[in-house]
Write a protein that holds these residues in place. Structure first.
Motif, short mmCIF file in Angstrom:
data_model
loop_
_atom_site.label_atom_id
_atom_site.label_comp_id
_atom_site.label_asym_id
_atom_site.label_seq_id
_atom_site.Cartn_x
_atom_site.Cartn_y
_atom_site.Cartn_z
N UNK A 81 0.90 -1.31 0.12
CA UNK A 81 0.21 -0.08 0.13
C UNK A 81 0.93 1.24 -0.05
N UNK A 82 0.14 2.56 0.01
CA UNK A 82 1.18 3.53 -0.31
C UNK A 82 1.67 4.03 1.22
N UNK A 83 2.64 4.29 1.12
CA UNK A 83 3.40 4.79 2.27
C UNK A 83 3.35 6.25 2.57
N UNK A 84 2.86 6.51 3.89
CA UNK A 84 2.81 7.87 4.21
C UNK A 84 3.96 8.64 4.43
N UNK A 85 3.92 9.95 3.85
CA UNK A 85 5.10 10.64 3.78
C UNK A 85 4.85 11.89 4.74
N UNK A 86 5.97 12.59 5.06
CA UNK A 86 6.10 13.62 6.03
C UNK A 86 7.51 14.34 6.25
N UNK A 87 7.42 15.20 6.83
CA UNK A 87 9.02 16.13 7.08
C UNK A 87 8.94 15.92 8.68
N UNK A 88 10.42 15.66 9.12
CA UNK A 88 10.98 16.22 10.50
C UNK A 88 11.63 17.40 10.22
N UNK A 89 11.56 18.14 11.14
CA UNK A 89 12.03 19.48 11.35
C UNK A 89 12.85 19.78 12.69
N UNK A 90 14.22 19.62 12.70
CA UNK A 90 14.88 19.70 14.06
C UNK A 90 14.91 21.34 14.00
N UNK A 91 14.37 21.95 15.23
CA UNK A 91 14.55 23.45 15.60
C UNK A 91 15.67 23.79 16.69
N UNK A 92 16.63 24.40 16.60
CA UNK A 92 17.30 24.81 17.54
C UNK A 92 17.19 26.44 17.72
N UNK A 93 17.11 26.70 19.14
CA UNK A 93 16.95 28.05 19.62
C UNK A 93 18.38 28.45 19.89
N UNK A 94 18.69 29.63 18.88
CA UNK A 94 19.89 30.23 19.18
C UNK A 94 20.09 31.07 20.62
N UNK A 95 21.34 30.90 20.70
CA UNK A 95 21.86 31.69 21.82
C UNK A 95 21.42 31.67 23.39
N UNK A 96 20.54 30.31 23.51
CA UNK A 96 20.18 30.15 24.78
C UNK A 96 21.29 30.13 25.71
N UNK A 97 22.19 29.60 25.80
CA UNK A 97 23.29 29.38 26.72
C UNK A 97 23.86 30.77 27.17
N UNK A 98 23.93 31.69 25.99
CA UNK A 98 24.10 33.14 26.32
C UNK A 98 23.43 33.49 27.05
N UNK A 99 22.04 33.59 27.02
CA UNK A 99 20.77 34.17 27.65
C UNK A 99 21.14 33.73 29.08
N UNK A 100 21.09 32.64 29.17
CA UNK A 100 20.98 32.06 30.61
C UNK A 100 22.40 32.52 31.50
N UNK A 101 23.67 32.75 30.76
CA UNK A 101 24.73 33.01 31.54
C UNK A 101 24.61 34.50 31.72
N UNK A 102 23.97 35.47 30.74
CA UNK A 102 23.99 36.89 31.15
C UNK A 102 22.71 37.31 31.83
N UNK A 106 15.76 32.10 34.57
CA UNK A 106 14.37 32.56 34.45
C UNK A 106 14.10 33.13 32.91
N UNK A 107 15.09 34.12 32.46
CA UNK A 107 14.98 34.54 31.14
C UNK A 107 14.95 33.51 30.06
N UNK A 108 15.86 32.96 30.15
CA UNK A 108 15.90 31.56 29.20
C UNK A 108 14.79 30.67 29.26
N UNK A 109 14.37 30.52 30.38
CA UNK A 109 12.72 30.04 30.36
C UNK A 109 11.89 30.54 29.40
N UNK A 110 11.81 31.79 29.73
CA UNK A 110 10.79 32.63 28.83
C UNK A 110 11.05 32.38 27.37
N UNK A 111 12.49 32.33 26.81
CA UNK A 111 12.63 32.04 25.45
C UNK A 111 12.20 30.64 24.95
N UNK A 112 12.47 29.54 25.86
CA UNK A 112 11.83 28.54 25.91
C UNK A 112 10.33 28.32 25.58
N UNK A 113 9.58 28.91 26.47
CA UNK A 113 8.10 28.78 26.50
C UNK A 113 7.70 29.67 25.17
#
Length: 228
Positions: A81-102, A106-113
């Motif tokens: 039968x027909x195989x269902x297709x789709x797409x996986x997207x890996x998404x990275x939040x740039x600069x989170x470590x920098x935000x947490x450090x600076x 709590x601000x990093x958590x806002x970025x994540x949410x």
């Protein structure tokens, strides 16, 4: 007439049963307890599949979905039968470590949410969004039945448009840090299956993260958008 020994034993057995857990209301009470425990177990199981901070399904839920997709793919191949297709997207939040450090976690958590809300609000009802771990700055988006590069690009455009709005809520606390996302999209179906496609998306994202400055020449901004 005196009762025989067998009759006395049966009456005694009934009295013992009725006097213990099967007393009036006792059986109903036991049943209620079983139902309550079952409901609690269902709740605990559901909660174990949810990321506490963002409210998104977590990596365990992602694994379960991939296993279900793999089984459906195997059945389709077996039944021709027909195989269902789709797409996986890996998404990275740039600069989170920098935000947490600076500015603190709590601000990093806002970025994540905010990122979680952006991703959820930018996809269709049938699409799925996951956070990859409790300490992760990566997310996974699965788009069933979307494989055309132009259609994937439209989804990524919606992410980018929405992230600009979300950035405003933390801009005053984190000036100078760009709120942006990087993407690697891998299409699944034929020949690659769901498990391999998801793995490849995040493997490629690892390379993107290692070469961010080389790819853009500058810090910040949307530095990764790869569609495979």
């Amino acid at each position: 007439m005196p009762e025989d020994k067998e009759g006395l034993n049966l009456k005694e057995l009934r009295r013992n049963l009725m006097g213990n857990s099967y007393s009036r209301g006792g059986l109903r009470k036991n049943f209620r307890t079983i139902e309550e425990l079952t409901d609690e177990n269902k709740t605990l199981k559901k909660e174990s599949l949810i990321d506490f901070l963002t409210g998104l399904p977590n990596s365990k839920a992602l694994d379960l979905m991939i296993k279900a997709l793999e089984k459906a793919r195997d059945r389709a191949i077996r039944d021709n039968k027909e195989i269902k297709t789709g797409t996986f997207i890996a998404v990275d939040l740039d600069g989170l470590k920098k935000v947490n450090k600076a500015y603190g976690k709590s601000v990093g958590d806002i970025y994540l949410k905010n990122t979680a809300n952006v991703l959820k609000g930018s996809v269709r009802q049938e699409d799925r969004v996951f956070r990859n771990g409790e300490t992760s700055d990566e997310f996974t988006v699965y788009l069933p039945n979307i494989v055309e590069e132009s259609d994937i690009g439209k989804v990524l455009d919606r992410f980018d448009d929405s992230i600009r709005t979300a950035e405003q809520s933390v801009q005053d606390k984190s000036k100078g840090v760009k709120f942006s996302l990087s993407y690697v999209a891998v299409r699944t179906g034929i020949p690659a299956g769901p498990e391999f496609s998801c793995w490849r998306a995040h493997d490629e994202m690892g390379h993107v993260k290692e070469n961010k400055e080389k790819l853009t020449g500058v810090r910040g901004g949307n530095i990764g958008r790869i569609i495979i």
